[in-house]
Design an enzyme around this catalytic site. Sequence first.
Site, mmCIF file in Angstrom:
data_model
loop_
_atom_site.group_PDB
_atom_site.id
_atom_site.type_symbol
_atom_site.label_atom_id
_atom_site.label_comp_id
_atom_site.label_asym_id
_atom_site.label_seq_id
_atom_site.Cartn_x
_atom_site.Cartn_y
_atom_site.Cartn_z
ATOM 1 N N THR A 93 17.186 -80.534 -52.627
ATOM 2 C CA THR A 93 17.692 -80.246 -51.429
ATOM 3 C C THR A 93 18.379 -81.728 -50.890
ATOM 4 O OG1 THR A 93 15.922 -80.591 -50.009
ATOM 5 C CG2 THR A 93 16.236 -78.257 -50.723
ATOM 6 N N GLU A 128 16.669 -73.174 -52.122
ATOM 7 C CA GLU A 128 15.208 -72.587 -52.340
ATOM 8 C C GLU A 128 15.205 -71.136 -52.440
ATOM 9 O OE1 GLU A 128 16.210 -74.641 -50.066
ATOM 10 O OE2 GLU A 128 14.455 -75.860 -48.908
ATOM 11 N N LYS A 131 21.607 -75.120 -27.012
ATOM 12 C CA LYS A 131 20.764 -74.565 -25.952
ATOM 13 C C LYS A 131 21.274 -74.552 -24.459
ATOM 14 C CE LYS A 131 16.628 -74.642 -28.693
ATOM 15 N NZ LYS A 131 16.917 -75.678 -29.867
ATOM 16 N N TRP A 145 21.147 -69.255 -26.027
ATOM 17 C CA TRP A 145 21.543 -69.925 -27.160
ATOM 18 C C TRP A 145 23.103 -69.851 -27.296
ATOM 19 C CZ3 TRP A 145 17.630 -69.553 -31.467
ATOM 20 C CH2 TRP A 145 16.348 -70.214 -31.208
#
Length: 547
Positions: free
Chosen positions: A185, A334, A442, A447
């Site tokens: 990654t 992943e 936030k 959100w």
Amino acid sequence: MLGLMQQQPLLISTLIEHAAQFHGRTEVVSSRVEGDVHRSTWAEIADRARRLANALTQLGVGPGDRVGTLAWNTHRHAELYFGVSGMGAVLHTVNPRLFPEQIEYIVNHAEDQYVFFDLSFTDLIRELAPRLTGVRGFVAMTDRAHMPALDVPNLLCYEELLAAASPEYTWPVFDENTASSLCYTSGTTGNPKGVLYSHRSTVLHAWTACAADGLSLSARDSVFVAVPLFHVNAWGIPYAAALCGAKMVLPGPRLDGESLYRLMRDEGCNFSLGVPTVWLGFFDYIDRQRATLDLAELALARVVIGGSAAPRALIERFDRELGAYVIHAWGMTETSPLATIGMPLRQHAGLPEAERHALQSKQGRAIYGVGLKIVGESGESLPHDGVAFGDLKVRGPWVVERYYGADASALDADGWFATGDVATIDPDGYVQITDRSKDVIKSGGEWISSIDLENAAVGHPDVREAAVIGVAHRKWQERPLMLVVLKPGAVLDAPALHAFLAERVAKWWLPDEIIAVDALPHTATGKLQKVRLRETYRAHQLPTDTA
Ligand code: ADP
């Protein structure tokens, strides 16, 4: 009682041998670093993969050894995909766009025995070689005539190695859970982490790409692979193309809009895959050359977009200007990476254009093999109502269990992998990624989705690209700051852009400030580098943040 069927391990060598035997004359076309367009076939790729396996054996590469690549999308890189994994060694594709220090870390961490490199990366090899102490040799992926002047230990020539090796090779048969390839990654925070795929996970994943509700790749396709072979195995396409016998077209180092356009046109490509930034460049070229191009000469019918959210404006352009259907997909290193795919359902036939584009803007549904759920703060499963959003967790036979070299599992106690993405799932199962959890803004306990704001902004005719980050705010904790890259010749009219956004997102989401910038930073896989933007604007005072 056990079933009485044959046992045949799912091995990558079976893919290339199938392609050689049943699609041997189907072409693999590459735009090469040397400047030419090279024509090969699945039979030739198989022949050369076998030669490569013999050559590597002679060089002392054995089962489980890692072989690194720093290479573009070409037939030679595809040969390494099959030759290295097929013989039981592990192909480690390194992203050359990473910082040299990260490449050094990755190659050393993987303990690569040999590194195969394209000529474009000669300087990089020169710089790094003294620090890659475990590497026994470097192989320039070219012929003798193009060999670089490079003083590194054991410099070898790819074409010479192949020419000297026999094409007779019997692929070994081993446990399908054997490691086949390794991808790291990009590690925006901390060191990159390695994901070690197996033959089994790779073959199952390739099958999914060929399923009708997967990417429906088939022997009738000419697939243009605009996603790099060093980016999560090009989303599995080389394996899938061999499995189904698709014609494969590889752009080499040339990923600019004009090169993409020409090669897709010349090779009759009807299917392509890439990250949004590649397609932005493609449409920039179309915009510049509009008067001289006949878009009907492109056969493009399906385009897979993933890696970052596909802006709705891009989905609309593909549809209206090229008649191409965007399949929006989500996944990560992943997850091999295919996890959700945006194919429509039967009920969506005949959907009005606007509703269809809204559907395509979601990241798609789970494909068989991938389990999905969204959870709230205390780990409770949230409803699939398209409204509740939470941490997206996945599991399945091509999802990571633990990182390469790690002692501990990467999964939670129930066997799920937390993706780090925040999402909603609607009653039909369509996932919508609202943000990476660390990118969520936030504001006053609520959100705000930076992805939604960015997508709305790039729908404006003057905006080429947009990034939204949260900036500290005394009253609201955080408020959105929007950075935009404008199209050539455009001038920022912030109130007009604000009004445009106001028609598309909730009022309290509207950015407190819009700033025009020349360029936005991207990661090695083409994603907006929000971490860097947040650092740059850490002390920025928003005009609304008055004491
Ligand atoms: P990296 O670039 O960090 O190496 P990956 O290439 O594995 O990592 O990127 C995976 C991440 O990219 C996902 O977790 C998600 O945040 C983002 N991503 C991938 N596809 C999409 C998509 N279609 N829409 C939104 N985000 C996406």
